[in-house]
Scaffold this active site. Structure first.
Site, short mmCIF file in Angstrom:
data_model
loop_
_atom_site.label_atom_id
_atom_site.label_comp_id
_atom_site.label_asym_id
_atom_site.label_seq_id
_atom_site.Cartn_x
_atom_site.Cartn_y
_atom_site.Cartn_z
CD1 TRP A 79 15.80 -52.55 17.52
CD2 TRP A 79 15.95 -52.57 15.29
NE1 TRP A 79 14.54 -52.67 17.02
CE2 TRP A 79 14.59 -52.68 15.66
CE3 TRP A 79 16.28 -52.56 13.94
CZ2 TRP A 79 13.57 -52.79 14.72
CZ3 TRP A 79 15.26 -52.66 13.00
CH2 TRP A 79 13.92 -52.77 13.39
CD GLU A 486 0.00 -40.65 19.33
OE1 GLU A 486 0.25 -41.16 18.23
OE2 GLU A 486 0.83 -40.59 20.25
#
Ligand code: F6R
Length: 616
Positions: A79, A486
């Site tokens: 990454w 959320e």
């Protein structure tokens, strides 16, 4: 973030390493590579391949140009931090006889690189990792034993790193090292493994060893030796992984995220399991804080990131209500930079599904330096954060593979509630029967979640109807507020769309200005038992509807008051107010997952995201 695998044994190292990398794909990455120690006509040599993009690109390249058979190998999914995600910057990096893969950031890499270049080294990539490979090759000139050379190099490195190294001159050995970055060891029979987490080798062994901070591990087919960076032998903790390879597979679901959403009733039930002792009192097994210590707690600070932070926001309502102890919730990344007021009677509660999130780990260390007690809520056995905490409550959600957290979130809320109830018990603030009553309500939640899952067609259909929308708003109050946040986060992550959650009361203080004709607004209506809250939210729904919003209302069974203002209704089972997030979050997860699938996105591995964020 970055998956690492190391193997020595009797199997094809390439198969083991690629299989491990596949299982670690969920961590998020943008290039991949392997190195094997192979037997050539002139002796042992390093054979390597690496490619930008998904693992499939590397596998394609290996099909075209196969590597020789080997029994020792290392692999990596990268990454990108230093340098673009291209073939050149992909790991392994090779210098002389060694190949190195790395997770983390070497903070003094610029100084070390300048030093190497002055000494005549030619570095081919922009990475900090290649610096380590060259330092190691240099060190091996004077310190020929690989473990000694690795320790010497580690002593020079600053920052966070997991390193795994293969050496053509030590064909039966792989060496690993870690500081502030995860690495676990898998103990096999005539073979041993290294991995960023146990998923890397779960197919072959469930016996694992935790590595501590600043330790070096040497694996050969028959031996595992662990030392500190000075070469002193250290005690290690061995543990048995309580899930198997099938738990880390899709099990017939099209996506890990769908499987993990469906597993939520089980995740909640398992997190509640075994929490009573013979006397009928709540017990938290892994709690290493004494009741006396807990009785002295006069302030709680919850620290976490992302979805885990929202679990903390939900928990605050319950913890303060049940314990009357003030509870703050703060982003880990902000916490340690604001000089928080902490002392011996402050309980810092860290919430992390992975147990490796660097921002949270640093906040935990800071809190302990300030003499606060730290309790961690975590889903990953053997990970760094619980190991560095005074106490731990494990959530038992099983491995979460999809990058976006779902079952992890629900299990975290439940674990926080257990903590709140336990504190209320030891502080004598609730009678046993009151605690049992709430525990019984919690025990009924898995069935309620199952109901939501069974009724999800309406949510999936809605996603189809809204698939062309560009912007979504989510609105809630009280524990519905973090649910709104959320819901918006899930949609951002998975569908790459603008989505914003806010508290209903804030509507008129700004956000209502963005409501336009047809703007989809999700509203989480509090249970009717909270009359004032419910009324207030119904008013908010009317307000946005009057401005042209298309309202999608999540409301409990039997509450029809809001129906005249709802363009779409998602029914929720009746549960007490504090437990509503455990059912109300689920349709929002399903909505985001379905919308993103319909848009053709990679739901399990959304762009730019990593499962385990191991850099600050
Ligand atoms: C969102 C998500 C992230 C994580 C955050 C913290 O779906 O998964 O926001 O919640 O990166 O991760 P942990 O809980 O592993 O510390």
């Amino acid at each position: 973030m970055c998956g690492i695998v190391g193997y020595v044994g009797h199997r094809s190292a390439l198969d083991v390493v690629l299989g491990g990398l596949q299982r670690l794909e969920y961590r998020g990455y943008d290039s991949a590579g392997v190195a094997l120690v192979a037997d050539g006509s002139d002796g042992m040599f390093l054979a390597s391949a690496k490619r930008a993009g998904k693992l499939a690109n590397l596998i394609g390249a290996l099909d075209e140009q196969p590597l020789p058979v080997a029994h020792t190998g290392i692999g990596h999914t990268r990454w990108a931090t230093h340098g673009a995600p291209n073939d050149r910057n992909a790991h392994p990096h090779i210098s002389g006889r060694v190949a190195v893969v790395h997770n983390g950031i070497i903070e003094n890499f610029a100084t070390l690189r300048a030093e190497l270049e002055t000494a005549g080294h030619e570095l081919l990539s922009e990475t900090d990792t290649e610096v380590v490979a060259h330092l190691l090759a240099d060190e091996l000139q004077t310190t020929p034993e690989l473990p000694d050379a690795v320790r010497a190099v580690c002593r020079r490195l600053k920052g966070a790193f997991t390193l795994v190294i293969a050496d053509a001159d030590h064909p039966d050995m792989v060496v690993g090292a870690r500081r502030n970055s995860p690495l676990v060891v898998g103990r096999g029979d005539g073979e041993n493994f290294l991995g960023s987490d146990v998923a890397a080798f779960i197919e072959f062994t469930r016996e694992a060893i935790e590595l501590g901070q600043d330790q070096v591990v040497v694996i050969t087919p028959d031996q595992i030796d662990v030392t500190d960076f000075d070469g002193n032998a250290v005690e290690v903790t061995e543990y048995h992984v309580n899930w198997d390879a099938s738990a880390a597979e899709k099990g017939g679901y099209e996506l890990f995220m769908l499987k993990e959403i469906a597993e939520q009733p089980q995740a909640v039930a398992d997190t509640l399991l075994g929490r009573y002792n013979a006397a009928g009192e709540l017990q938290l097994d892994e709690m290493r804080l004494s009741d006396d210590e807990l009785r002295n707690i006069d302030k709680i600070v919850i620290i976490a990131c992302g979805t885990s932070f929202y679990a903390g926001m939900v928990a605050k309502y319950a913890i303060e209500h049940w314990t009357r102890v003030p509870c703050e919730v703060e982003l880990s990344s902000e916490f340690r930079y604001r000089d928080p007021i902490l002392d011996r009677s402050t309980l810092v509660v860290s919430i992390s599904q992975s147990g490796e999130t660097m921002d949270t780990l640093m906040a935990v260390r800071y809190a302990r330096e300030q003499r606060a007690r730290v309790l961690s809520i975590c889903n990953t056995n053997g990970s760094t954060i619980p190991r560095e905490s005074d106490a731990v409550i494990y959530t038992h959600a099983g491995p979460e593979i999809a990058v976006a957290s779902t079952k992890g979130f629900l299990a975290q809320v439940v674990a926080c509630y257990l903590l709140g109830l336990y504190l209320a018990q030891v502080k004598g603030l609730k009678y046993g029967d009151e605690i049992s009553q709430i525990m019984a309500e919690l025990a009924a939640v898995p069935a309620a979640i199952q109901r939501v899952l069974d009724d999800a067609d309406v949510v999936r259909k809605l996603a189809g109807e809204l698939v062309n929308e560009q912007s979504f708003l989510f609105l809630g109050r009280h524990v519905g507020y973090p649910v709104a946040l959320e819901g918006a986060l899930k949609l951002k992550e998975l569908a790459y769309l603008h989505a914003e959650g806010f508290a209903g009361g804030e509507l008129k203080h700004g956000p209502i200005a963005v409501v336009d004709d047809g703007t989809p607004v999700f509203a989480i209506v509090p249970p009717r038992s909270r009359d004032r809250l419910q009324d207030k939210l119904v008013s908010n729904i009317q307000e946005v509807r009057a401005r042209g919003a298309r309202t999608i209302v999540l409301v409990e069974d039997g509450d029809d008051e809001v129906l005249p203002y709802a363009d779409h209704v998602i029914r929720l089972p009746k549960v007490p107010t504090l437990l509503q997030p455990l059912v109300a979050t689920v349709p929002l997860q399903i909505f985001a997952c379905e919308l993103a699938s319909q848009l053709g996105h990679d739901v399990d591995q959304p762009r730019n995201l990593a499962k385990s964020v191991t850099v600050e």
